[in-house]
Design an enzyme around this catalytic site. Sequence first.
Site, mmCIF file in Angstrom:
data_model
loop_
_atom_site.group_PDB
_atom_site.id
_atom_site.type_symbol
_atom_site.label_atom_id
_atom_site.label_comp_id
_atom_site.label_asym_id
_atom_site.label_seq_id
_atom_site.Cartn_x
_atom_site.Cartn_y
_atom_site.Cartn_z
ATOM 1 N N GLU A 83 48.849 32.721 41.853
ATOM 2 C CA GLU A 83 48.036 32.948 40.652
ATOM 3 C C GLU A 83 48.819 32.673 39.380
ATOM 4 O O GLU A 83 48.773 33.446 38.419
ATOM 5 C CB GLU A 83 47.500 34.383 40.635
ATOM 6 C CG GLU A 83 46.419 34.631 41.683
ATOM 7 C CD GLU A 83 45.747 36.002 41.533
ATOM 8 O OE1 GLU A 83 46.394 36.914 41.026
ATOM 9 O OE2 GLU A 83 44.583 36.119 41.921
ATOM 10 N N ASP A 128 40.577 39.093 48.730
ATOM 11 C CA ASP A 128 41.176 39.955 47.714
ATOM 12 C C ASP A 128 40.489 41.303 47.579
ATOM 13 O O ASP A 128 39.704 41.482 46.650
ATOM 14 C CB ASP A 128 41.175 39.244 46.358
ATOM 15 C CG ASP A 128 41.964 40.023 45.313
ATOM 16 O OD1 ASP A 128 42.709 40.929 45.701
ATOM 17 O OD2 ASP A 128 41.828 39.713 44.112
ATOM 18 N N GLU A 134 39.267 48.309 42.079
ATOM 19 C CA GLU A 134 38.989 47.098 41.305
ATOM 20 C C GLU A 134 37.607 46.535 41.620
ATOM 21 O O GLU A 134 36.872 46.144 40.718
ATOM 22 C CB GLU A 134 40.059 46.043 41.603
ATOM 23 C CG GLU A 134 39.790 44.715 40.911
ATOM 24 C CD GLU A 134 40.887 43.685 41.142
ATOM 25 O OE1 GLU A 134 41.884 44.000 41.808
ATOM 26 O OE2 GLU A 134 40.750 42.558 40.625
#
Lengths: 690, 690
Positions: free
Chosen positions: B266, B339, B367
């Site tokens: 990333e 993820d 998240e």
Amino acid sequence: MKKLLFSLWLLSTTLGLRAEDGHQLWLRPHQAAPVTVVVAAKNSTLLAMAKQELERNWQGAAGATVTLTLKKDNAIKHDGFRLGPTSVRATTEAGLLYGVFELLRRQQTGQPVADKVFNPSYEYRLLNHWDNPDGSVERGYAGHSIFWRKDSSFVVTAKDKALWQEYARANASVGLNGAVINNVNASPLILSAEYLGRTKAIADVLRPYGVKTFLAVKFSSPVLLGGLKTADPLDPAVKKWWQAKAKEIYQQIPDFGGFLVKASSEGQPGPQDYGRTHADGANMLADAVKPYGGLVMWRAFVYSPNDKDRAKQAYNEFVPLDGKFRDNIIVQVKNGPVDFQPREPFSPLFGALKKTSVMPEFQITQEYLGHSIDLAFLSTMWEECLGSDTYQAGPSSTVARVTDGSVYPQKHTAMAGVANTGLDRNWTGQDFGQANWYAFGRLAWNNQLKSAQIADEWLKQTFTGATSSTASASDWNTNFLAPVTQLMLASREAIVNYSMPLGLHHIMSATHDHYGPGPWWAPPKMRADWTPPYYHQADAQGVGFDRTTGGSNAVSQYHEPLAGQFNNPATCPDEYLLWFHHLPWDFKMKSGRTLWDELALHYDHGVQQVRQFQQVWDKAQPYVDAERFAAVQNKLRAQSGNAVLWKDACLLYFQQFSHLPIPAIVEPPMHTLEGVIANDAVRPRQQPRP
Amino acid sequence: MKKLLFSLWLLSTTLGLRAEDGHQLWLRPHQAAPVTVVVAAKNSTLLAMAKQELERNWQGAAGATVTLTLKKDNAIKHDGFRLGPTSVRATTEAGLLYGVFELLRRQQTGQPVADKVFNPSYEYRLLNHWDNPDGSVERGYAGHSIFWRKDSSFVVTAKDKALWQEYARANASVGLNGAVINNVNASPLILSAEYLGRTKAIADVLRPYGVKTFLAVKFSSPVLLGGLKTADPLDPAVKKWWQAKAKEIYQQIPDFGGFLVKASSEGQPGPQDYGRTHADGANMLADAVKPYGGLVMWRAFVYSPNDKDRAKQAYNEFVPLDGKFRDNIIVQVKNGPVDFQPREPFSPLFGALKKTSVMPEFQITQEYLGHSIDLAFLSTMWEECLGSDTYQAGPSSTVARVTDGSVYPQKHTAMAGVANTGLDRNWTGQDFGQANWYAFGRLAWNNQLKSAQIADEWLKQTFTGATSSTASASDWNTNFLAPVTQLMLASREAIVNYSMPLGLHHIMSATHDHYGPGPWWAPPKMRADWTPPYYHQADAQGVGFDRTTGGSNAVSQYHEPLAGQFNNPATCPDEYLLWFHHLPWDFKMKSGRTLWDELALHYDHGVQQVRQFQQVWDKAQPYVDAERFAAVQNKLRAQSGNAVLWKDACLLYFQQFSHLPIPAIVEPPMHTLEGVIANDAVRPRQQPRP
């Protein structure tokens, strides 16, 4: 191949297979049968219109001959008519036009046509447009004004005229014969030469459909526009100014209807600024238009910041003036004593003014009933008001009968509705808003009509049968007409349930223009009677506005047996309970439940009703064109969210006072009170247009 | 009289009758019985802590004598312990502390204490704090960092130390023995002298509770902080820089745990920038900390913008490197291949790396599961992953067993969880977020524990019985513990249902920081694998990501029989169906329903589940203090609205492709797709803190 495709495209566009935008209202084109129309009267534009309607839309026996006869007939009042299967007789040209529309409506909706006289309940059947000179519309949710332009242009285009003509034709088709084309919160500009010029142009287009033009005027116009030092109605210069203005108007518009006046109300100037009464002010204006047959409609919507109960004030101010108004004045009274709430008891002025012409004012635009998002068929609300018995001249003194001349010998009768039209292609924003325009016209013509019939008529004319290949036209009645009629008839009560049940009123959001809940709203220094807590009076002891003899005593403005009935919580109807009473949270309702539980159940029921409406509409899909189906579906979705917001916000807000749990059978809140209040404090995001 | 009132007030404040803010987690004070603690070991701070816990919280027989013995015992591994009713034996001081906490937990939760050895499943049980040097917390929903200050102050206050001590004690109470105290998206600053100074201060406070301190490091630190020209892991100067840095750290923190590294991932720099492999990079760092017994945790969370299936890449990059890592390296693998989604199949790296130490990384902070608004007990999700059989070394090669050393002879074992702590008074924002911190610790200690037991333990310790005078303590089990445990156990599946059922994944809103729906989100030029349409692949034909042998072939990264089972839609479990398959909207599900209907029903069921949670919680009111009751009630309300938003948004969005009606038994949408998309395009308003 390309040529063939092009031809097919040409054919399809020629046949008008275009997106359905709802613009044609309930006046959709039909394959007409051949008909011969004989007009037994002098030719006129108005009669030409009537003839054309018949020729274009005749659904009766092919080759029939229909006669339109203008002839004296004592059974016919005002612009009424006598109808036969192939004949219309009337004493006015407008009567013939209304007869033609009635005949065609009956053909289309499958109602029999027997020989019968149809007289209007009211002489004047008017729309009030709250349209401002800059084209904005107060409480308008369907785009800008159809009359006035944003850029204040005075150029009258062909497009303007075409639109006004469509508007006038729609009015005529339901018997509406007058339009006040500007806001009651009037600008003095409207009486300027420029605006009068445009008004004349509008009047010229409306006239051939029998629609008279009226203007709302600002009482201080002689000062603001005329440069006088005063607008005192007893001042000779003021009288003279208005006389001259009336003359100027009538020179251009000989059939001008007259003035609508909001004076000494909500900050508007009026006779009280000069120590004069409403009668003094109204009479002066009435004298100015009298020579021309003009009318003055004087609004009774008055209240002052310091009154302990706003609901009482109009009665207190106007009853002492009964009999003091000129006979070309009608006092225009809102249906309820506060302000167009989802439910109010009728205004106690109805029937109480016995020597004064009184007209009801209803609100077609949905200021407090969900703007153009929520689906609210308001006919049931108006039917409820018109059917309310005032008892002022004994039993059966209904609001309808004390305003239409049946009980008191009124010189003039009228009914007004605040319009919901705008430049939106479908006129009213929400497609079902058209039904309210339609219903208002029908009820103004016949104040005894039932909402079920009106809904049935409107649906049959507006949604013209099966549109999907999978749906058979024969299923239409069962699968579309019946359930959607029921939806319409239940729609206003659903809004009452999820917003202001059991007599609650005026607890809407101020920041979101009266859309959505706001029972908490009370900024510092705001006048109390503009804040919801003034109306719901919630505290640890209970909720509701005490208007009993032990409270504000507003109840005594009603005639017995109502006063006694309303005054006692045991006999007061549930729907007015918190209008008249401040009751403990654990008050035992007629249902056996506590007030708190009953309140919660009403809110929840309203939500479930809207969800049921959504399902009814979803099932209606095969019977509706894709565009209007999707538009209404989207509106119902938004309404559904709004209903939950109302329920959550009000229950969580009132729970702060009741300290009682929300009953387990009620759907748990999905909002927090803090979140709702925080969002109410900011301006809303733009609603996406579906 | 005044005096009496003052005395009463003084009494009530002295007794601590203050608002319940949840700060004490599951470690609530108790009226302790008298106990004598004999410590058969050299005095130490850590043992003093253990003794103190016993003396303050003993619930066993009054006057008992408890012995803590440090002694060699072959049955005890790592920091495990042997427990008896009045004895704890261990080979490490930390083992004694964990034994004390286990003894007290069993007393409090009513579990029997028999003679038994308790060994940890993993040697390292770590929290990863994504806390930035400026005090912000990436994916943190409970306020600022507990370690770093907004103003980058390096002054360590007494308040800081008190908080860190409470934090360390909480960790120790559930067996957590390590903390990476800064974000994996690491700032090079963290290795500066100033930050190392504060790190030392933190380590000094955590140490007495057996919690080792680790740092996440930026691979390019030698360039950014050290001024070198390269960070090439094979460059001698780079090696030297890291060796020197390691020495500098260990001089201050002799028991420093080691480094966590997110590299070549990333946009983070890494060995691949210099043409080196992950093994090259990790080994160089491992060599630097090796002399001090340090560890390197190297994350396998890698994917590039151009890969056709992001889910495949970590496997593709790391499997060829198996056996090439130093023995003080653990490859840290997220539970699923994408993820931290509400549901993913386990990462195929588990069990596939046979000669490399591998540790699972779970996300405690929510998240993708509703931040600190939604109530999600994540233990069931972790239990599901740990219990998944990889078949990599035959049946029963569960993720738990292939990572804890049961299957492969790993030099080191570990488990990491991304922490959900912050400066919020209750540590985790949502009170039930504490349960995830607790559960993570318990599962890291014992990866065979059942979520039902964990929930039971946590509730018993966190909500300490009846608090309302109307509720009897004896009802607590029936009316609070049982239903709230069920709520917790169902909570994660409810979120899967209303957000990403049937194997859907990564369709959340990007503009609202992964809270709420966003299946439409795909700005121009955005890399495809960051946009939801990349993952759901909805089109007129169907929906889902084809990872079969005919598609991306990610399915082949799984060992048989899984590969074959997942590859066939008839045998692929429903919960992974759209993860592995692109299926037609009318695909016939195992239930007999079409895929579209099944999808709609899952979304709706999720909404109804949350409403049911609300009702369970409302009924729990008599058993919870007013503050936490109201806080959780408000969170559930917001979650309920969010669930409806997810359901409406996803069904309306996918309906654009399916062109199928939403089944009538599903609650009709209360949002319009246009409205939801428009609101997704703007930044959210501040969520009011309940």
